[in-house]
Design an enzyme around this catalytic site. Structure first.
Site: not given
Length: 278
Positions: A135, A270
């Protein structure tokens, strides 16, 4: 400068801590890390309980949860009121926080581990220090990954650690905490059906050659909490790195052969099976 060090994984710590000490950085540490630095590395280090003027309690469950520690981490150096309060309470600021956490996921995933053992490996003080430092990253450098020790050390000692570097380290720290908390939540989830919310933790395995089309980019991610099987955990034995479509086809093939009780082979193009033998 002052550095607060409390790590479970001590990889690379000898070199990093020694480099900081040689540069005049004051080291403060806890429990096992203190003993490691003082007795094995043999460099001067202060015990965190001496800095806090309060002993570790509850068999080490409470070590760093103290205003003299978190005040030193969270004070904003450009806020005069913050610095005045530190002086009023005789608190010195910390400039670096080096921390990594108890191995909760490693322990909790062991067969037969008890709930008590798992709970004992939930870190409390570590995440609090990391969160506080992250922070306050404009003023405090937070380091959670031993792989970052060398370059952070070099840039710190050369005065070249930029605000962008600090922000990147803070982002990595918050991500580290999110992964850690997600693994705990996943463990406590205990296969309950249809939770209202759940968290997924994934890590990048590789940058792929291209995406679904050659002009697109792609990367492969895998779950950190799932069973370590399947294409994301596989090893490439031969040939060039896989593309996005290669991964899809391989994953499709893997799922198909797993439907068979005996050895099986499948050809996929595919994502569609073109031939199969068992």
């Amino acid at each position: 400068m002052r550095a607060l060090i409390s790590v479970y994984d001590k990889s690379g710590l000898v070199e990093f801590a020694t480099s900081l000490h040689n540069a005049g950085v004051k080291l403060v540490s806890t429990g096992g890390t203190y003993k490691f630095l003082a007795d094995i590395v043999r460099i001067p280090v202060d015990m965190v309980s001496e800095v806090a003027n309060f002993p570790e309690i509850l068999e080490g469950r409470v070590k760093t949860l103290h205003p003299r520690i978190h005040g030193g981490i969270l004070a904003r150096r450009d806020q005069q009121s913050d610095m005045d309060e530190l002086r009023e309470h005789n608190i010195l600021p910390f400039d670096i926080v080096i921390n990594n956490l108890y191995p909760f996921q490693e322990v909790a995933s062991k067969p037969g581990v008890t709930l008590e053992k798992a709970l004992d490996n939930i870190d409390i003080g570590g995440p609090s220090m990391i969160r506080a430092a992250a922070k306050n990253f404009p003023w405090v450098v937070v380091v959670v990954d031993p792989l970052d020790y060398p370059w952070v050390s070099d840039r710190l000692l050369e005065g070249q650690l930029s605000l962008e570097d600090r922000q990147n380290l803070a982002q990595k720290a918050f991500s580290h905490l999110a992964d850690y908390d997600a693994s705990i939540a996943s463990y406590l989830y205990d296969n309950k059906p249809f939770l209202s919310k759940f968290n997924l933790t994934v890590s990048k395995t590789a940058d792929l050659r291209y995406g679904e089309n050659p002009h697109q980019t792609a990367a492969l991610y895998r779950s950190d909490t799932s069973v370590r099987i399947g294409i994301p955990f596989s090893e490439l034995l031969h040939g060039k790195p896989l593309s996005f479509n290669n991964i899809l086809d391989a994953d499709s093939a893997w799922k198909i052969v797993n439907d068979f009780p005996n050895m099986a082979a499948v050809i996929v193009k595919h994502t569609n099976p073109c031939g199969l033998a068992s």
